[in-house]
Design an enzyme around this catalytic site. Structure first.
Site, PDB file in Angstrom:
ATOM      1  CE1 TYR A   1      29.021  30.220 -17.005  1.00 17.03           C
ATOM      2  CE2 TYR A   1      30.111  28.802 -15.409  1.00 17.03           C
ATOM      3  CZ  TYR A   1      29.040  29.074 -16.226  1.00 17.03           C
ATOM      4  OH  TYR A   1      27.969  28.218 -16.263  1.00 17.03           O
TER       5      TYR A   1
ATOM      6  CE  LYS B   1      24.963  30.408 -14.632  1.00 15.96           C
ATOM      7  NZ  LYS B   1      23.966  30.520 -15.736  1.00 15.96           N
TER       8      LYS B   1
END
Ligand SMILES: NC(=O)c1ccc[n+]([C@@H]2O[C@H](COP(=O)([O-])OP(=O)(O)OC[C@H]3O[C@@H](n4cnc5c(N)ncnc54)[C@H](O)[C@@H]3O)[C@@H](O)[C@H]2O)c1
Ligand SMILES: C[C@@H](CO)CCC[C@@H](C)[C@H]1CC[C@H]2[C@@H]3[C@H](O)C=C4C[C@@H](O)CC[C@]4(C)[C@H]3CC[C@]12C
Length: 403
Positions: free
Chosen positions: A196, A200
């Site tokens: 994750y 990002k």
């Protein structure tokens, strides 16, 4: 501060599935006149906004905020993989709301949604630190989806792009270094291992590098990235999970992380307001804001993750047991590792994705707080909701969730 009107009901929304060509179906909403909209009829309503991920936790607040605080709005396109029922109850006033069910990984669907938009707020993403989705899927949605949005802006001449990034682009890093009340310029060793934060960070880089690219018509693309810390407020699923867990445990939760670990939190209404303001100001201040990152902040207090949650769960009858962690640190590390092992073993049979895993434990145990005024200096951001108001609204929502 904090005097936003309640969400009004009424109106109707015409939703449309994306046609294979670039055209999206849309509908003009009836104006029911609620007093919520900030629209000044004297101002020309000329702008078309697109919000990707507009049906998510933050997306819903951004959609509501745009309807109230962007008087130049003519059309609001809400793009999401899953359209929410609240869209049909939106009071959009004179604004045309177009709901688009689509997938950011599908370039042609993104292109169709972007065509003709003046501003894109891109927040669609897979927010997964619990191992629900594979790293490939997270990458596809968060990175390739962002690439599709950028390319669509370039192709159709959309000049303004605001990207919802995350504090996790910076940290906490894998070494557990504290980031104590840092700002956008604070040096920090950003090392990512989890899919994750990796996704990002990559997506944010794409967005920032795209700043200045020539879009159709010859003008430059202007981009910026907003980095919320842990968002809380109405609709926050993890808060709801903690509340339910507390109720199951006899209205108790057990402290497992030292109270001295500070965790950055920001109210969803303020994050939404910051997005709207950034989108509005990008045009006027493109030289200053283009290619910049901004942490999202407000006056929420610095506390540990658990103590902060108790600000809302406490008034709902849940208490936090222990002034110190009730479980030794080594046992917690072992439990987190056991959860990771179970997840892996059970994967062929079922999805086991508890809140506690080695990554979420590392996050909860590492101080990460921001203290900055960059958004105020660059585009005049002031939080719209005071801490008292943010707290009051969140408590009311938690109470209503089990009501
Ligand atoms: N919640 C937080 O604490 C937090 C903190 C920092 C940053 N963020 C970022 O804010 C954004 C919104 O997060 P959220 O908390 O509202 O999450 P959310 O899961 O509630 O919202 C994300 C939305 O994106 C949509 N989506 C997912 N995959 C899609 C796809 N392939 N195509 C189109 N839409 C898709 C989902 O359906 C959902 O409505 C994310 O980009 C997230 O990384 C969230
Ligand atoms: C050890 C547990 C006992 O109470 C506590 C586990 C808490 C974790 C589930 C959460 C601690 C920190 C949270 C994250 C943080 O607030 C920032 C985030 C950034 C954003 O981009 C997505 C959400 C999140 C990763 C958020 C998720 C939940 C925590 C890991």
């Amino acid at each position: 501060m904090g005097q936003e009107e309640e969400q009004a009901e009424g109106g109707r929304c015409v939703t449309g599935r994306l046609a294979p060509s670039r055209q999206v179906s849309s509908g003009q909403l009836g104006h029911t006149g609620t007093g919520c909209s900030m629209a000044d009829p004297a101002q020309t309503q000329e702008l078309v906004y697109l919000v990707t991920g507009g049906c998510g936790f933050l997306g819903e607040h951004v959609v509501q905020m745009l309807l109230r605080r962007e008087p130049r709005l003519r059309e609001l396109r809400v793009f999401d993989l899953h359209l929410s029922p609240w869209l049909e109850k939106l009071d959009a006033g004179p604004v045309r709301v177009t709901a688009i069910q689509g997938d950011v990984t599908q370039a042609h669907e993104v292109e169709a949604a972007v065509a003709g938009a003046h501003v894109v707020i891109h927040m669609a993403g897979l927010v997964d630190v619990f191992g629900r989705a594979s790293s490939e899927t997270i990458h596809m949605v968060n990175v390739e989806g962002t690439r599709n949005v950028i390319e669509a802006c370039v192709r159709w001449g959309t000049r303004f792009l605001v990207y919802t990034s995350s504090m996790e682009v910076v940290g906490p890093n894998t070494k557990g270094h504290p980031f104590y009340r840092g700002n956008e310029d604070t040096p920090y060793e950003a090392v990512h291992a989890h899919p994750y934060p990796c996704s990002k960070a990559l997506a944010e880089r794409l967005v920032l590098e795209a700043n200045g690219r020539e879009v159709r018509g010859g003008l430059p693309l202007v981009t910026c990235a907003l980095r919320p810390t842990g968002i809380y407020g109405e609709g926050h699923q993890i808060m709801r999970d903690f509340y339910r867990q507390g109720l199951r445990l006899g209205s108790r939760l057990f402290r497992v992380v030292p109270a001295s670990v500070e965790h950055g939190r920001v109210y969803v209404g303020n994050v939404a307001w910051m997005h709207v303001l950034a989108a509005q100001e990008l045009e006027r201040r493109e030289g200053l804001m283009g290619g910049q990152v901004y942490f999202c902040y407000d006056s929420s207090p610095y506390k540990s993750y658990e103590d902060f949650n108790m600000e809302f769960l406490g008034p709902c009858g849940v208490r936090l047991v222990g002034t110190r962690p009730v479980v030794p640190s080594w046992l917690l590390v072992l439990l987190a590792a056991l959860n990771a092992l179970l997840q892996w073993l059970l994967r062929p049979l079922l999805l086991y994705a508890p809140l506690l895993n080695p990554y979420t434990l590392a996050m909860a145990k590492t101080t990460f707080t921001v203290s900055t005024t960059k958004a105020q200096q660059h585009f005049g951001y002031e939080p719209l909701f005071s801490w008292e108001e943010s707290r009051r609204r969140t408590i009311r929502w938690v109470q209503a969730t089990e009501g």
